[in-house]
Design a protein around this motif. Structure first.
Motif, PDB file in Angstrom:
ATOM      1  N   GLN A  66       0.851  -1.314  -0.036  1.00 31.11           N
ATOM      2  CA  GLN A  66       0.029   0.011  -0.051  1.00 31.11           C
ATOM      3  C   GLN A  66       0.891   1.130   0.032  1.00 31.11           C
ATOM      4  O   GLN A  66       0.537   2.081  -0.697  1.00 31.11           O
ATOM      5  N   ASP A 117     -11.001   0.855   5.890  1.00 28.67           N
ATOM      6  CA  ASP A 117      -9.511   0.220   5.367  1.00 28.67           C
ATOM      7  C   ASP A 117      -9.092   0.441   4.092  1.00 28.67           C
ATOM      8  O   ASP A 117      -9.979   0.017   3.165  1.00 28.67           O
ATOM      9  N   VAL A 118      -7.994   1.206   3.978  1.00 31.28           N
ATOM     10  CA  VAL A 118      -7.663   1.431   2.372  1.00 31.28           C
ATOM     11  C   VAL A 118      -6.680   0.525   2.054  1.00 31.28           C
ATOM     12  O   VAL A 118      -5.608   0.300   2.523  1.00 31.28           O
ATOM     13  N   ALA A 146     -12.303   3.097   1.052  1.00 35.97           N
ATOM     14  CA  ALA A 146     -11.198   4.250   1.052  1.00 35.97           C
ATOM     15  C   ALA A 146     -12.032   5.498   1.353  1.00 35.97           C
ATOM     16  O   ALA A 146     -11.483   6.532   2.028  1.00 35.97           O
ATOM     17  N   GLN A 147     -13.073   5.553   0.985  1.00 35.38           N
ATOM     18  CA  GLN A 147     -14.090   6.633   1.029  1.00 35.38           C
ATOM     19  C   GLN A 147     -14.911   6.855   2.239  1.00 35.38           C
ATOM     20  O   GLN A 147     -15.641   8.027   2.050  1.00 35.38           O
ATOM     21  N   PHE A 203      -6.082  -0.546  -1.537  1.00 33.44           N
ATOM     22  CA  PHE A 203      -5.954  -0.601  -2.947  1.00 33.44           C
ATOM     23  C   PHE A 203      -4.870  -1.541  -3.233  1.00 33.44           C
ATOM     24  O   PHE A 203      -5.008  -1.971  -4.375  1.00 33.44           O
ATOM     25  N   SER A 260     -12.994  -1.172  -2.937  1.00 35.39           N
ATOM     26  CA  SER A 260     -12.357   0.064  -3.327  1.00 35.39           C
ATOM     27  C   SER A 260     -12.977   1.058  -2.665  1.00 35.39           C
ATOM     28  O   SER A 260     -12.689   2.433  -2.352  1.00 35.39           O
TER      29      SER A 260
END
Length: 307
Positions: A61, A268-269, A262-263, A271, A259
């Protein structure tokens, strides 16, 4: 004293031989700079996203933010990303993969079977209403699937089928393009004389279909199967409006949910797992195309009937 007469030069009347033109060699096609440049652009447009996906699936990440998108980072984390993708959130990715396989086997497989049966019947049998069916099929090909998603949802909602696998499988069984493709292919690939010969030998319609028709339709069947498989595998909008339970998500909807984390506040991010999951998602399709390309042959019926 007489003046000597000088003989005038005689012009040659022999015809000149033309320089023969260079004959075009079919084995050496002419080069077109414009077409070559356009093809190079198309190749870049197709390959660069795949290269980007492969390269970035090897990053963590933090490596995604600190490195160039088209080059590797200092740490190689492909195997760790694959492991984390399959173990994250109680191994939900494996469940989404099995769901996608279920939708493809039942939906795409059923659509291919119906397209083969319908295309053969429309191509080789005469019955009332055939012209009307042809008009309906052509009209259905022109209608995008997204335009039918909301009416299908309203109908399935009244039937109590929403938020179930059947809400994705049943609409996937209908493939107007696959039906039209098999219709056209069966009309050209199956000689009527061959069917009449099989019937004169005492073969039933079922035996004629399985022993005579199916081998001749193999290239068309593979083509329709690939089209329906790709359409079902990449289907996103229909599962989006039909399914609420994440346990029934396909891979496309599940990766979109990852996905979107993250917004959200406190989300939990991940990517790196989204990119790795996307790479794992397209690998079966690539394998299917590479494995089935040898069956893309045409003209298997050519020469089977002697004129």
């Amino acid at each position: 004293m007489s003046t000597p007469v000088t003989a005038s030069p005689v012009k040659s009347t022999a015809p000149r031989l033309r320089t023969p033109r260079k004959q075009h060699n079919p084995s050496k096609p002419k080069r077109n700079v414009l077409l070559t440049a356009l093809m190079a652009l198309m190749v870049l447009y197709t390959v660069v996203p795949l290269i980007w996906l492969v390269i970035n699936s090897t990053k963590t990440q933090s490596g995604l933010a600190d490195s160039n998108g088209l080059w590797f980072a200092d740490d190689f984390a492909l195997w760790d990303n694959i492991r984390d993708t399959f173990t994250y959130h109680d191994a939900i990715f494996g469940r989404w993969l099995l769901n996608t396989l279920l939708y493809v086997v039942l939906g795409a497989g059923g659509a291919t079977l119906l397209a083969v049966l319908g295309g053969y019947a429309l191509a080789k049998f005469q019955f009332p209403g055939k012209r009307a069916i042809f008009a309906v099929v052509i009209g259905a090909v022109a209608v995008p699937g997204t335009a039918l998603a909301v009416p299908t949802f309203l109908m399935f909602s009244k039937m109590g089928l929403t938020d179930t696998p059947w809400a994705v499988i049943i609409p996937s069984l209908v493939s107007p393009f696959g039906l039209y493709l098999m219709w056209v292919f069966a009309a050209e690939a199956i000689p009527t004389e061959l069917l009449e010969a099989a019937r004169m030998d005492g073969a039933s319609e079922v035996r004629t279909f399985f022993q005579v028709v199916l081998p001749l339709l193999a290239p068309g069947i593979v083509t329709v199967l690939l089209f329906t498989t790709v359409a079902t595998w990449n289907n996103y909008f229909l599962p989006l409006i039909m399914l609420k339970d994440p346990d029934w998500y396909p891979l496309t909807l599940g990766l979109s949910a990852w996905s979107s984390q993250a917004q959200t506040i406190g989300g939990d991010v991940i990517f790196n797992l989204v990119i790795t999951g996307s790479l794992l998602t397209i690998l079966p399709l690539i394998a299917a195309f590479l494995f089935l390309q040898k069956y893309w042959q045409s003209g298997l019926a050519a020469g089977s009937v002697k004129e």
